[in-house]
Design an enzyme around this catalytic site. Structure first.
Site, PDB file in Angstrom:
ATOM      1  N   ASP A   9       0.863  -1.129   0.020  1.00  0.00           N
ATOM      2  CA  ASP A   9      -0.064   0.188   0.101  1.00  0.00           C
ATOM      3  C   ASP A   9       0.962   1.206   0.057  1.00  0.00           C
ATOM      4  OD1 ASP A   9      -2.531   1.394   0.341  1.00  0.00           O
ATOM      5  OD2 ASP A   9      -1.791   1.654   2.300  1.00  0.00           O
ATOM      6  N   ASP A  11      -0.120   5.260   0.970  1.00  0.00           N
ATOM      7  CA  ASP A  11      -0.457   5.979   1.956  1.00  0.00           C
ATOM      8  C   ASP A  11      -0.582   5.436   3.358  1.00  0.00           C
ATOM      9  OD1 ASP A  11      -1.591   8.750   0.633  1.00  0.00           O
ATOM     10  OD2 ASP A  11      -2.012   6.944  -0.694  1.00  0.00           O
ATOM     11  N   ASP A 171      -1.626  -1.150   5.776  1.00  0.00           N
ATOM     12  CA  ASP A 171      -1.699  -0.517   7.250  1.00  0.00           C
ATOM     13  C   ASP A 171      -3.204  -0.589   7.638  1.00  0.00           C
ATOM     14  OD1 ASP A 171      -2.384   1.533   5.348  1.00  0.00           O
ATOM     15  OD2 ASP A 171      -2.283   2.883   6.802  1.00  0.00           O
TER      16      ASP A 171
END
Length: 222
Positions: A9, A11, A171
């Site tokens: 991922d 961000d 995250d």
């Protein structure tokens, strides 16, 4: 076929993008007659996407935003964010060393983000990171995006890789749920953007620093 693929991922996983995203959000809120929000308060809004950030920014000040107004503000947000996309964004500590080590071990690297693809590429380009990645896909690359497993599986396919030899690193619930549904092992970082602690979301392994990634990957590969 690529032997082994690590998908990340963007961000909150590879990059701390919150300062630029929240800075953009605050310009919208001020224009709407609201107060800017502290970075610490707004940081976990990011995993929900830009529309949700705008809505949550209003709701923290007891203001609702009509769907029609949200449709107007969304492209304004994207335009303003693109204009400052890498002003304050930076890589999380240990990332560069970790990537170099894993690449030297034969891992191909990819990005699978819900950020629109052209913004993901622009951001990585401005940070001189584009050449690291075999594949980069965004939330608008395919018909589906995370948490739908097709986003991960189609990204792996685009990289000419094998899902059985791929690992997702993220995250948030979007990353973890998509990886589980795709039957791809998933490592969660605990320093990203999520309303719910990643330890409660059921990843295979949780790391707190990129210096731990090599060992985590080794455990899942074996």
């Amino acid at each position: 076929m690529t032997s082994s693929l690590l998908l990340f991922d963007l961000d909150g996983t590879l990059l701390e993008t919150a300062p630029d995203l929240v800075g953009t959000l605050n310009t919208i809120l001020v224009d709407e007659g609201l107060e800017p929000i502290e970075l610490a308060t707004a940081r976990n809004f990011i995993g929900q996407g830009a529309r949700a950030m705008i809505e949550l920014g209003h709701s923290t000040q007891s203001r609702e935003v009509a769907s029609e107004r949200l449709d107007e503000l969304f492209p304004v947000f994207l335009e303003r964010y693109e204009a400052r996309i890498a002003q304050e964004t930076y890589a999380f500590p240990g990332l560069f060393d970790s990537m170099e080590t894993l690449r030297s071990q034969g891992w191909a690297l990819g990005v699978c983000t819900n950020k629109v693809e052209h913004l993901a590429r622009k951001l990585l380009g401005q940070l001189d990171m584009l050449d690291w990645f075999t594949v980069i896909t965004g939330g608008d690359t395919f018909d589906q995006h995370k948490p739908h497993p097709a986003h991960i599986l189609e990204t792996i396919k685009l990289a000419n890789a094998d899902p059985a030899r791929s690992i997702m690193v993220g995250d948030s619930a979007n990353d973890i749920d998509a990886a589980k549904a795709a039957n791809v092992p998933v490592i969660a970082v605990d320093f990203g953007y999520t309303m719910t602690p990643v330890t409660e979301l059921g990843p295979d392994i949780v790391i707190s620093h990129f210096s731990e990634l090599e060992d985590a990957v080794g455990k899942l590969k074996n």
